[in-house]
Design an enzyme around this catalytic site. Structure first.
Site, short mmCIF file in Angstrom:
data_model
loop_
_atom_site.label_atom_id
_atom_site.label_comp_id
_atom_site.label_asym_id
_atom_site.label_seq_id
_atom_site.Cartn_x
_atom_site.Cartn_y
_atom_site.Cartn_z
N LYS A 22 0.83 -1.34 -0.12
CA LYS A 22 -0.04 0.30 -0.20
C LYS A 22 1.01 1.84 -0.10
O LYS A 22 0.81 1.88 -0.28
CB LYS A 22 -1.11 0.56 1.20
CG LYS A 22 -1.40 1.32 1.57
CD LYS A 22 -2.42 1.34 3.21
CE LYS A 22 -1.47 1.36 4.52
NZ LYS A 22 -1.32 3.32 4.30
N ASN A 23 1.90 1.21 0.60
CA ASN A 23 2.65 2.89 0.52
C ASN A 23 3.33 2.93 -0.05
O ASN A 23 4.13 4.07 -0.43
CB ASN A 23 2.93 2.44 2.51
CG ASN A 23 2.41 2.82 3.04
OD1 ASN A 23 1.64 3.26 3.20
ND2 ASN A 23 2.84 2.38 4.63
N CYS A 116 -3.82 12.31 13.38
CA CYS A 116 -4.81 11.49 12.99
C CYS A 116 -4.58 10.65 14.49
O CYS A 116 -3.76 10.86 15.20
CB CYS A 116 -4.23 10.40 11.82
SG CYS A 116 -2.99 10.19 12.51
N ARG A 121 1.84 14.79 13.17
CA ARG A 121 1.47 14.90 12.10
C ARG A 121 1.72 15.76 11.01
O ARG A 121 1.37 15.99 10.11
CB ARG A 121 0.68 12.90 11.29
CG ARG A 121 0.88 12.08 11.75
CD ARG A 121 0.13 10.74 11.26
NE ARG A 121 0.38 10.07 10.34
CZ ARG A 121 0.50 9.36 9.65
NH1 ARG A 121 -0.57 8.61 9.90
NH2 ARG A 121 1.10 9.33 8.19
N ASP A 307 5.54 1.01 11.66
CA ASP A 307 3.75 0.13 11.47
C ASP A 307 4.41 -1.46 12.02
O ASP A 307 3.52 -2.28 11.47
CB ASP A 307 4.82 0.12 10.22
CG ASP A 307 4.21 1.96 9.50
OD1 ASP A 307 3.79 2.71 10.38
OD2 ASP A 307 4.26 2.18 8.19
N ARG A 400 -8.55 -0.68 5.69
CA ARG A 400 -7.61 0.04 4.79
C ARG A 400 -6.38 0.23 4.38
O ARG A 400 -5.95 -0.04 3.03
CB ARG A 400 -6.98 1.78 5.69
CG ARG A 400 -8.66 2.55 6.20
CD ARG A 400 -8.26 3.55 6.75
NE ARG A 400 -7.06 4.64 6.03
CZ ARG A 400 -6.21 5.46 7.11
NH1 ARG A 400 -6.88 5.86 7.72
NH2 ARG A 400 -5.72 6.43 5.50
N1 EPU Z 1 7.23 14.69 10.09
C1 EPU Z 1 7.31 16.18 10.15
N2 EPU Z 1 6.70 17.41 9.91
C2 EPU Z 1 6.97 16.77 8.14
C3 EPU Z 1 6.57 14.99 8.06
C4 EPU Z 1 6.57 14.43 8.94
O1 EPU Z 1 7.14 16.45 11.48
O2 EPU Z 1 6.78 17.97 7.18
C5 EPU Z 1 7.26 13.96 11.40
C6 EPU Z 1 5.74 13.09 11.57
O3 EPU Z 1 4.47 13.72 12.06
C7 EPU Z 1 6.59 11.96 11.84
C8 EPU Z 1 7.95 12.20 11.53
O4 EPU Z 1 8.19 12.89 10.95
O5 EPU Z 1 6.67 12.04 13.38
C9 EPU Z 1 7.52 10.82 10.36
O6 EPU Z 1 7.10 10.75 9.30
P1 EPU Z 1 6.82 10.59 8.03
O7 EPU Z 1 6.36 11.99 7.04
O8 EPU Z 1 8.09 9.84 7.44
O9 EPU Z 1 5.00 10.32 8.08
P2 EPU Z 1 4.33 9.70 6.31
O10 EPU Z 1 4.68 9.77 5.25
O11 EPU Z 1 3.43 10.51 6.88
C10 EPU Z 1 4.37 7.27 6.28
C11 EPU Z 1 3.54 5.69 5.93
C12 EPU Z 1 3.40 5.41 7.68
C13 EPU Z 1 4.50 5.04 8.33
C14 EPU Z 1 5.37 6.25 8.27
C15 EPU Z 1 6.60 5.86 8.51
C16 EPU Z 1 2.39 6.06 3.96
C17 EPU Z 1 0.87 6.61 3.49
N3 EPU Z 1 2.83 5.96 5.00
O12 EPU Z 1 4.09 8.08 6.53
O13 EPU Z 1 2.51 4.46 7.55
O14 EPU Z 1 4.14 4.85 9.80
O15 EPU Z 1 5.89 6.70 6.65
O16 EPU Z 1 7.31 5.05 8.67
O17 EPU Z 1 3.87 5.56 3.72
C18 EPU Z 1 0.63 3.37 7.62
O18 EPU Z 1 1.11 2.23 6.53
O19 EPU Z 1 -0.09 2.47 8.35
C19 EPU Z 1 1.25 4.02 8.55
C20 EPU Z 1 0.97 4.83 9.30
#
Ligand code: EPU
Length: 421
Positions: A22-23, A116, A121, A307, A400
């Site tokens: 998915k990701n 969320c 996030r 995850d 999801r």
């Molecule tokens: N963060 C910030 N600012 C930003 C972006 C991120 O502070 O602009 C922080 C976040 O709050 C968090 C950390 O950085 O504390 C990491 O966030 P990241 O941006 O890496 O996560 P994401 O891209 O929102 C993806 C996966 C998540 C997975 C995380 C970490 C997808 C669609 N989602 O989220 O997957 O937990 O990376 O590996 O790829 C799941 O599949 O259940 C899921 C939540």
């Protein structure tokens, strides 16, 4: 609302086949916005988040055709540039259209994703990096309004924190930006590697794929010609089913995986005294005479994934001793703890560190509530070894991200049924 009823039973056997990730698929669908040709994507997981993203592409004016696990997407007809609240509120990953829409059209609006269940996030790092590439960004009426009157230009981006989505957005924006973009402290997840490879298939030069420094040469073309591709297997779905084998302490073979992507998970299962057989496209979990406790710290790839933290917590309830899980990525990713307590687990939380006092045979089935995708899968795992019946409510979270969960579990002998409340 729908719920799952699982009757605890350790007699499972058989093999499980893993679906596409998915990701990986979500940013890959977003990246079709950069392409002028129709793209056939294979091994697309059939899960709610993917359907939501395809609906978003359609709302923007693109089209798609679905045939089993193949989806053909055409975005040439996109004529709208707003990702509206109704879609973004159901799926935060909608933010991934920001980079490609802005790069292609020079303007776009994306509803600001709220917090969320697992944390706030924020998306500040995505926005700051796009500003460094020449975007003008305003937050107005709950929307990110982005324009790039001169077009985006290459820049040196140093992420303060490793961000998966941020790296993906900037990679996509950089492919159509003028000049070279360097991303320092980039995420290295397999999902990022595949996104790089798919963009590179259109002739975009990317150096450092799989490392924390990515150098992307923007192309002069208005749009790319991205080649057809197959989504990589879902390493988190694979890890979750490895935990099914481990928690029930039975042999379980998991097919269609890339074992290299599972190294951190395999290593923690080995620490818990499980033997894992690795073959080219499969891993097999073997039963053990004693499940040992484990200490886990979640971190970015190639470290232990956040995850998989909830699933290992369920598993740790069956270990002979005290385990700890230190969640370092999200500030509120322990919602499953109170539900595991309802099942009889012995878990203490101190800030973002959970201490799990494991003792096999202590869980008793009851009603529990799914709170987010991975927390829900921890409840499914716990239900497999709980005495009697467990009803897991709010399973839309599971839908999801886990394709055909009941079908896959039933095929190995789990007594699981879906009901309407
Ligand atoms: N963060 C910030 N600012 C930003 C972006 C991120 O502070 O602009 C922080 C976040 O709050 C968090 C950390 O950085 O504390 C990491 O966030 P990241 O941006 O890496 O996560 P994401 O891209 O929102 C993806 C996966 C998540 C997975 C995380 C970490 C997808 C669609 N989602 O989220 O997957 O937990 O990376 O590996 O790829 C799941 O599949 O259940 C899921 C939540």
């Amino acid at each position: 609302m729908k719920y799952l009823k699982i009757i605890g039973n350790k007699n499972i056997e058989g093999e499980i086949s893993i679906s596409g990730a998915k990701n990986a698929a979500l940013p890959l669908i977003a990246c079709t916005i950069l392409s002028k040709n129709k793209i056939a994507i294979n091994n697309m997981p059939n899960v709610a988040d993917i359907n939501t993203f395809l609906r978003l592409i359609e709302k923007l004016g693109g089209t798609y055709e679905k045939n089993k696990d193949e989806v053909k997407i055409s975005t040439l007809s996109i004529d709208k540039t707003t990702a509206t609240y109704d879609i973004v509120k159901t799926m935060r990953a909608s933010i991934l259209v920001l980079g490609p829409l802005l790069a292609r059209f020079g303007h776009c609006e994306v509803s600001l994703p709220g917090g969320c269940a697992i944390g706030q996030r924020p998306v500040d790092l995505h926005l700051k990096a796009l500003e460094q590439m020449g975007a003008i960004i305003e937050i107005k009426n709950g929307y990110i309004q982005a324009t790039a009157p001169q077009g985006l230009k290459g820049a040196k981006i140093v992420f303060d924190k490793v961000t998966v989505g941020g790296t993906e957005n900037i990679l996509m924006a950089a492919a159509l930006a003028k000049g070279t973009t360097t991303i320092i402290n980039a995420a290295k997840e397999p999902e990022i590697v595949q996104l790089c490879e798919v963009i590179a298939s259109a002739g975009v030069k990317i150096e450092g794929i799989g490392t924390s420094k990515l150098i992307i040469e923007g192309t002069d073309k208005k749009l790319l010609e991205i080649q057809d591709f197959t989504v990589i297997p879902d390493r988190i779905e694979a890890g979750t089913y490895m935990c099914v084998g481990a928690i029930t302490n039975t042999k379980l073979k998991i097919n269609n995986v890339i074992p290299l992507h599972l190294e951190a998970i395999i290593s923690k299962l080995e620490e818990m005294n499980f033997e894992i057989i690795q073959e080219e496209n499969s891993v097999t979990v073997l039963p053990t005479d004693e499940i040992k406790p484990v200490n886990i710290i979640t971190t970015e790839y190639p470290g232990f994934p956040t995850d998989m933290q909830a699933q290992f917590m369920a598993l740790a309830t069956q270990a002979n001793g005290v385990s700890t899980i230190d969640e370092r990525l999200f500030e509120n990713r322990f919602m499953h703890v109170s539900e595991l307590l309802r099942l009889g687990a012995d878990i203490h939380l101190n800030g973002n560190i959970a201490t799990i006092n494991g003792k096999a045979g202590t869980l008793n089935g009851t009603d529990v509530m799914a709170t987010d995708l991975r927390a829900s899968s921890a409840l499914v795992l716990a239900a497999l070894v709980a005495q009697g019946e467990t009803n897991i409510h709010r399973i839309y979270h599971l839908d999801r991200g886990y394709e055909d969960l009941e079908g896959k579990l039933s095929s190995i002998g789990v007594d699981v049924k879906r009901f309407n409340e």
